[in-house]
Motif scaffolding. Structure first.
Motif, PDB file in Angstrom:
ATOM      1  N   TRP A  47       0.830  -1.208   0.000  1.00 30.72           N
ATOM      2  CA  TRP A  47       0.000   0.000   0.000  1.00 30.72           C
ATOM      3  C   TRP A  47       0.862   1.256   0.000  1.00 30.72           C
ATOM      4  CZ3 TRP A  47      -4.550   0.310  -1.773  1.00 30.72           C
ATOM      5  CH2 TRP A  47      -5.430  -0.755  -1.665  1.00 30.72           C
ATOM      6  N   GLN A  48       2.011   1.243   0.676  1.00 31.78           N
ATOM      7  CA  GLN A  48       2.920   2.387   0.638  1.00 31.78           C
ATOM      8  C   GLN A  48       3.415   2.622  -0.780  1.00 31.78           C
ATOM      9  OE1 GLN A  48       6.007   1.417   3.433  1.00 31.78           O
ATOM     10  NE2 GLN A  48       4.998   2.508   5.118  1.00 31.78           N
ATOM     11  N   MET A  49       3.778   1.544  -1.478  1.00 32.60           N
ATOM     12  CA  MET A  49       4.255   1.690  -2.858  1.00 32.60           C
ATOM     13  C   MET A  49       3.149   2.210  -3.765  1.00 32.60           C
ATOM     14  SD  MET A  49       6.890  -1.491  -3.474  1.00 32.60           S
ATOM     15  CE  MET A  49       5.663  -2.763  -3.309  1.00 32.60           C
ATOM     16  N   ILE A  50       1.923   1.722  -3.565  1.00 35.25           N
ATOM     17  CA  ILE A  50       0.801   2.184  -4.391  1.00 35.25           C
ATOM     18  C   ILE A  50       0.543   3.666  -4.155  1.00 35.25           C
ATOM     19  CG2 ILE A  50      -1.705   1.997  -4.698  1.00 35.25           C
ATOM     20  CD1 ILE A  50      -1.372  -1.050  -4.309  1.00 35.25           C
ATOM     21  N   ARG A  51       0.551   4.086  -2.884  1.00 39.73           N
ATOM     22  CA  ARG A  51       0.341   5.503  -2.580  1.00 39.73           C
ATOM     23  C   ARG A  51       1.438   6.366  -3.197  1.00 39.73           C
ATOM     24  NH1 ARG A  51      -1.259   3.673   2.670  1.00 39.73           N
ATOM     25  NH2 ARG A  51       0.843   4.103   3.418  1.00 39.73           N
ATOM     26  N   GLY A  52       2.680   5.903  -3.059  1.00 39.57           N
ATOM     27  CA  GLY A  52       3.793   6.653  -3.644  1.00 39.57           C
ATOM     28  C   GLY A  52       3.693   6.739  -5.157  1.00 39.57           C
ATOM     29  N   GLY A  53       3.323   5.650  -5.792  1.00 35.58           N
ATOM     30  CA  GLY A  53       3.174   5.654  -7.250  1.00 35.58           C
ATOM     31  C   GLY A  53       2.028   6.531  -7.702  1.00 35.58           C
ATOM     32  N   ALA A  54       0.931   6.523  -6.957  1.00 33.83           N
ATOM     33  CA  ALA A  54      -0.207   7.374  -7.324  1.00 33.83           C
ATOM     34  C   ALA A  54       0.158   8.843  -7.172  1.00 33.83           C
ATOM     35  CB  ALA A  54      -1.421   7.025  -6.452  1.00 33.83           C
ATOM     36  N   THR A  55       0.904   9.187  -6.121  1.00 34.63           N
ATOM     37  CA  THR A  55       1.326  10.570  -5.913  1.00 34.63           C
ATOM     38  C   THR A  55       2.243  11.008  -7.047  1.00 34.63           C
ATOM     39  OG1 THR A  55       1.167  10.262  -3.529  1.00 34.63           O
ATOM     40  CG2 THR A  55       2.461  12.127  -4.298  1.00 34.63           C
ATOM     41  N   ARG A  56       3.168  10.141  -7.410  1.00 38.07           N
ATOM     42  CA  ARG A  56       4.084  10.480  -8.498  1.00 38.07           C
ATOM     43  C   ARG A  56       3.327  10.624  -9.818  1.00 38.07           C
ATOM     44  NH1 ARG A  56       9.549   7.375 -10.539  1.00 38.07           N
ATOM     45  NH2 ARG A  56       9.898   8.786 -12.279  1.00 38.07           N
ATOM     46  N   MET A  57       2.364   9.724 -10.071  1.00 34.15           N
ATOM     47  CA  MET A  57       1.583   9.791 -11.303  1.00 34.15           C
ATOM     48  C   MET A  57       0.837  11.123 -11.386  1.00 34.15           C
ATOM     49  SD  MET A  57      -1.597   7.441 -12.573  1.00 34.15           S
ATOM     50  CE  MET A  57      -2.642   8.157 -11.325  1.00 34.15           C
ATOM     51  N   LEU A  58       0.213  11.518 -10.290  1.00 35.81           N
ATOM     52  CA  LEU A  58      -0.519  12.791 -10.300  1.00 35.81           C
ATOM     53  C   LEU A  58       0.432  13.965 -10.484  1.00 35.81           C
ATOM     54  CD1 LEU A  58      -3.101  12.120  -7.461  1.00 35.81           C
ATOM     55  CD2 LEU A  58      -3.538  12.246  -9.923  1.00 35.81           C
ATOM     56  N   GLY A  59       1.623  13.875  -9.898  1.00 35.57           N
ATOM     57  CA  GLY A  59       2.623  14.928 -10.093  1.00 35.57           C
ATOM     58  C   GLY A  59       3.067  15.012 -11.532  1.00 35.57           C
ATOM     59  N   GLU A  60       3.269  13.869 -12.163  1.00 38.31           N
ATOM     60  CA  GLU A  60       3.680  13.875 -13.573  1.00 38.31           C
ATOM     61  C   GLU A  60       2.580  14.441 -14.465  1.00 38.31           C
ATOM     62  OE1 GLU A  60       6.567  13.031 -15.072  1.00 38.31           O
ATOM     63  OE2 GLU A  60       7.499  12.687 -13.118  1.00 38.31           O
ATOM     64  N   ILE A  61       1.347  14.096 -14.183  1.00 37.33           N
ATOM     65  CA  ILE A  61       0.226  14.624 -14.974  1.00 37.33           C
ATOM     66  C   ILE A  61       0.140  16.135 -14.767  1.00 37.33           C
ATOM     67  CG2 ILE A  61      -2.302  14.681 -15.184  1.00 37.33           C
ATOM     68  CD1 ILE A  61      -2.240  11.656 -14.572  1.00 37.33           C
ATOM     69  N   GLY A  62       0.269  16.584 -13.520  1.00 36.40           N
ATOM     70  CA  GLY A  62       0.227  18.011 -13.235  1.00 36.40           C
ATOM     71  C   GLY A  62       1.374  18.762 -13.873  1.00 36.40           C
ATOM     72  N   ARG A  63       2.541  18.153 -13.967  1.00 35.50           N
ATOM     73  CA  ARG A  63       3.705  18.804 -14.569  1.00 35.50           C
ATOM     74  C   ARG A  63       3.502  19.012 -16.068  1.00 35.50           C
ATOM     75  NH1 ARG A  63       8.172  17.188 -17.184  1.00 35.50           N
ATOM     76  NH2 ARG A  63       7.627  14.986 -17.044  1.00 35.50           N
ATOM     77  N   GLN A  64       2.768  18.100 -16.699  1.00 37.14           N
ATOM     78  CA  GLN A  64       2.575  18.188 -18.144  1.00 37.14           C
ATOM     79  C   GLN A  64       1.572  19.251 -18.529  1.00 37.14           C
ATOM     80  OE1 GLN A  64       1.573  14.297 -19.572  1.00 37.14           O
ATOM     81  NE2 GLN A  64       3.527  13.406 -18.941  1.00 37.14           N
ATOM     82  N   TYR A  65       0.675  19.636 -17.584  1.00 36.98           N
ATOM     83  CA  TYR A  65      -0.367  20.596 -17.950  1.00 36.98           C
ATOM     84  C   TYR A  65      -0.200  21.899 -17.268  1.00 36.98           C
ATOM     85  CZ  TYR A  65      -2.642  16.671 -20.172  1.00 36.98           C
ATOM     86  OH  TYR A  65      -2.929  15.617 -20.983  1.00 36.98           O
TER      87      TYR A  65
END
Length: 65
Positions: A47-65
């Motif tokens: 669950w820690q890895m999933i949370r970390g990956g989801a946070t990173r994914m949202l950061g990457e999406i936010g960085r692109q827009y």
């Protein structure tokens, strides 16, 4: 008419599913308890890895827009 013969033990249906004891019938042994605790600890790490990956994914999406 002859009486029905019982099935041989190899052809009888198990009392519980797949021949395993039911959950309520299982006696918790020390080894079973350790394995369960290890499984819970591993799921905590997952669950820690999933949370970390989801946070990173949202950061990457936010960085692109």
């Amino acid at each position: 008419m002859p009486a029905a013969r019982p099935l041989p033990s190899s052809r009888r249906r198990p009392q519980s599913s797949y021949g395993r004891p039911r959950y309520r019938e299982m006696q918790p042994t020390p080894q079973w308890r350790r394995e369960l605790d290890a499984d819970f600890a591993a799921m905590g790490k997952v669950w820690q890895m999933i949370r970390g990956g989801a946070t990173r994914m949202l950061g990457e999406i936010g960085r692109q827009y």
